[in-house]
Design a protein around this motif. Sequence first.
Motif, PDB file in Angstrom:
ATOM      1  N   ASN A  70      -1.483   9.050  -6.544  1.00  0.00           N
ATOM      2  CA  ASN A  70      -0.100   9.469  -6.714  1.00  0.00           C
ATOM      3  C   ASN A  70       0.012  10.163  -8.066  1.00  0.00           C
ATOM      4  O   ASN A  70      -0.995  10.648  -8.605  1.00  0.00           O
ATOM      5  CB  ASN A  70       0.839   8.260  -6.619  1.00  0.00           C
ATOM      6  N   GLN A  71       1.198  10.197  -8.622  1.00  0.00           N
ATOM      7  CA  GLN A  71       1.412  10.777  -9.949  1.00  0.00           C
ATOM      8  C   GLN A  71       2.091   9.752 -10.859  1.00  0.00           C
ATOM      9  O   GLN A  71       2.914  10.100 -11.714  1.00  0.00           O
ATOM     10  CB  GLN A  71       2.251  12.048  -9.838  1.00  0.00           C
ATOM     11  N   LEU A  72       1.763   8.509 -10.652  1.00  0.00           N
ATOM     12  CA  LEU A  72       2.342   7.431 -11.437  1.00  0.00           C
ATOM     13  C   LEU A  72       1.832   7.482 -12.878  1.00  0.00           C
ATOM     14  O   LEU A  72       0.702   7.928 -13.139  1.00  0.00           O
ATOM     15  CB  LEU A  72       2.008   6.087 -10.808  1.00  0.00           C
ATOM     16  N   THR A  73       2.659   7.013 -13.794  1.00  0.00           N
ATOM     17  CA  THR A  73       2.321   7.113 -15.204  1.00  0.00           C
ATOM     18  C   THR A  73       2.680   5.819 -15.922  1.00  0.00           C
ATOM     19  O   THR A  73       3.107   4.840 -15.301  1.00  0.00           O
ATOM     20  CB  THR A  73       3.059   8.306 -15.839  1.00  0.00           C
ATOM     21  N   GLY A  74       2.506   5.821 -17.235  1.00  0.00           N
ATOM     22  CA  GLY A  74       2.818   4.649 -18.039  1.00  0.00           C
ATOM     23  C   GLY A  74       1.585   3.825 -18.353  1.00  0.00           C
ATOM     24  O   GLY A  74       0.466   4.129 -17.933  1.00  0.00           O
ATOM     25  N   ASN A  75       1.790   2.766 -19.117  1.00  0.00           N
ATOM     26  CA  ASN A  75       0.710   1.836 -19.447  1.00  0.00           C
ATOM     27  C   ASN A  75       0.419   0.905 -18.273  1.00  0.00           C
ATOM     28  O   ASN A  75       1.276   0.703 -17.403  1.00  0.00           O
ATOM     29  CB  ASN A  75       1.099   0.998 -20.666  1.00  0.00           C
ATOM     30  N   ILE A  76      -0.775   0.346 -18.281  1.00  0.00           N
ATOM     31  CA  ILE A  76      -1.085  -0.718 -17.327  1.00  0.00           C
ATOM     32  C   ILE A  76      -0.431  -1.985 -17.872  1.00  0.00           C
ATOM     33  O   ILE A  76      -0.822  -2.507 -18.913  1.00  0.00           O
ATOM     34  CB  ILE A  76      -2.605  -0.909 -17.177  1.00  0.00           C
ATOM     35  N   GLN A  96       0.842  -1.196   0.000  1.00  0.00           N
ATOM     36  CA  GLN A  96       0.000   0.000   0.000  1.00  0.00           C
ATOM     37  C   GLN A  96       0.875   1.242   0.000  1.00  0.00           C
ATOM     38  O   GLN A  96       1.568   1.536   0.978  1.00  0.00           O
ATOM     39  CB  GLN A  96      -0.925  -0.001   1.217  1.00  0.00           C
ATOM     40  N   LEU A  97       0.816   1.958  -1.110  1.00  0.00           N
ATOM     41  CA  LEU A  97       1.594   3.190  -1.275  1.00  0.00           C
ATOM     42  C   LEU A  97       0.684   4.365  -1.619  1.00  0.00           C
ATOM     43  O   LEU A  97       1.159   5.406  -2.078  1.00  0.00           O
ATOM     44  CB  LEU A  97       2.632   3.000  -2.398  1.00  0.00           C
ATOM     45  N   GLN A  98      -0.616   4.227  -1.430  1.00  0.00           N
ATOM     46  CA  GLN A  98      -1.556   5.246  -1.856  1.00  0.00           C
ATOM     47  C   GLN A  98      -1.403   6.555  -1.102  1.00  0.00           C
ATOM     48  O   GLN A  98      -0.897   6.599   0.021  1.00  0.00           O
ATOM     49  CB  GLN A  98      -3.005   4.737  -1.747  1.00  0.00           C
ATOM     50  N   SER A  99      -1.867   7.615  -1.742  1.00  0.00           N
ATOM     51  CA  SER A  99      -1.896   8.957  -1.148  1.00  0.00           C
ATOM     52  C   SER A  99      -0.507   9.441  -0.767  1.00  0.00           C
ATOM     53  O   SER A  99      -0.234   9.800   0.383  1.00  0.00           O
ATOM     54  CB  SER A  99      -2.834   8.992   0.073  1.00  0.00           C
ATOM     55  N   ASN A 100       0.385   9.436  -1.746  1.00  0.00           N
ATOM     56  CA  ASN A 100       1.707  10.033  -1.604  1.00  0.00           C
ATOM     57  C   ASN A 100       1.964  10.911  -2.823  1.00  0.00           C
ATOM     58  O   ASN A 100       1.011  11.349  -3.482  1.00  0.00           O
ATOM     59  CB  ASN A 100       2.778   8.935  -1.467  1.00  0.00           C
ATOM     60  N   LYS A 101       3.217  11.153  -3.140  1.00  0.00           N
ATOM     61  CA  LYS A 101       3.572  11.971  -4.301  1.00  0.00           C
ATOM     62  C   LYS A 101       4.541  11.210  -5.199  1.00  0.00           C
ATOM     63  O   LYS A 101       5.472  11.784  -5.777  1.00  0.00           O
ATOM     64  CB  LYS A 101       4.188  13.293  -3.845  1.00  0.00           C
ATOM     65  N   LEU A 102       4.331   9.933  -5.328  1.00  0.00           N
ATOM     66  CA  LEU A 102       5.202   9.086  -6.122  1.00  0.00           C
ATOM     67  C   LEU A 102       4.942   9.303  -7.616  1.00  0.00           C
ATOM     68  O   LEU A 102       3.806   9.555  -8.026  1.00  0.00           O
ATOM     69  CB  LEU A 102       4.973   7.624  -5.760  1.00  0.00           C
ATOM     70  N   PHE A 103       5.996   9.190  -8.427  1.00  0.00           N
ATOM     71  CA  PHE A 103       5.845   9.374  -9.868  1.00  0.00           C
ATOM     72  C   PHE A 103       6.635   8.295 -10.594  1.00  0.00           C
ATOM     73  O   PHE A 103       7.285   7.437  -9.983  1.00  0.00           O
ATOM     74  CB  PHE A 103       6.293  10.776 -10.300  1.00  0.00           C
ATOM     75  N   GLY A 104       6.577   8.342 -11.924  1.00  0.00           N
ATOM     76  CA  GLY A 104       7.235   7.312 -12.718  1.00  0.00           C
ATOM     77  C   GLY A 104       6.335   6.107 -12.926  1.00  0.00           C
ATOM     78  O   GLY A 104       5.140   6.135 -12.627  1.00  0.00           O
ATOM     79  N   GLU A 105       6.906   5.034 -13.446  1.00  0.00           N
ATOM     80  CA  GLU A 105       6.146   3.821 -13.723  1.00  0.00           C
ATOM     81  C   GLU A 105       6.288   2.812 -12.591  1.00  0.00           C
ATOM     82  O   GLU A 105       7.230   2.882 -11.801  1.00  0.00           O
ATOM     83  CB  GLU A 105       6.626   3.198 -15.039  1.00  0.00           C
TER      84      GLU A 105
END
Length: 383
Positions: A98-104, A70-79
């Motif tokens: 968060n601000q995670l990106t990329g394809n599923i 569980q890493l929800q509700s942070n400011k993480l980014f990238g894939e």
Amino acid sequence: MLRGSISSICSINYPNLTLLDLSYNQFSGQLPKCWMSMPKLSILNLANNHLSGEVPQSLGPSDCLLLSLQLQSNKLFGELPSSLRNCKHLTMLDVGENQLTGNISPWIGTNLGMLKLLSLRDNEFYGTIPPEVCHLTQIQILDLSRNNISGRIPPCFNNFTFLVQQDITTPNMIPQTEFIVMRCENAFVYWKGQEKEYNKTLRLLKLIDLSNNRLVGNIPRQLSLLRGLISLNLSRNHLTGNIDSEIGQMNMLESLDLSRNQLSGEIPVGLAELSFLAVLDLSFNNLSGNIPSGTQLQGFNASVYAGNYGLCGPPLAACLAPDGLPSATDSKFDIGFYISTVLGYVLGFWGVIVTLVLNNSWKKLIFTFGTKSGTGFTGRPPP
């Protein structure tokens, strides 16, 4: 209210640590990269902090034993790191808000087949939903809402075995690892029109939320086979076509939100047969025709159907026939009311008359009363 970095955990050896919960604090900085020093870690909860940076590859070692991440509700980014594919025992993966990106990534479906909860909500994921997601036969909560996901909804969602089943069965003997996850799991889900946090009752919820994306095409008819699903939210997309006529099979459905799409056609009659349906939103589509009769659909506020200018019937305005008069369907209640009123009056009137004819004592009493009051039935006007 703990603050600062969590990188200090790298200075201590934790060979037997199985659970690490630092959630709901004010930790900041990047995630450390020393997770390989915790080979027995089963549960990691860093949710609701101010952590930033990318999720490190070290979170998924080759011998990964993680059950819950569980890493929800942070400011993480990238894939998401591809190393997570090694965590084949994961039952809960929540990286929402968060601000995670990329394809599923397709490996989520092919490698993490034990997942019961997958939440990627409120990030910046794009691309399509890979059909490999349908390999998650044990999934009970799938939340991909508030992203930039496009394409069509895969037609294989009926492979979600747990969501097809109506009954929620609890095993007599729960493995120790599963018991630990049950005691520690919690997640935020959008449920019945508002965001709620679930913990101990999380395992009882069956939910699919694909809202606030850029999905197109028809709603697959296979979704109607999810007879155990409790909540379905497909709102704020670009979905077209009709609402499946077999939606009445979803007997356990309590919440349905299809608002702000481009759905057309009539509301299927089966929707009126969902006895547990407590929350409904079909607003701002291109639906038309008469709202199916039944206390279920007529009991909702008119705002539920707003923005569908072709819809009519209670709780909206009555449907009009080509001659401009209310249609036979909508006027059925009014006609029945008038007929029953007239019949009641006629039967009541003749009931009194028949009683007077058959009962001599009543007839004499009324005749005497009328005579004394000057309005008797004598054929003469009063003096």
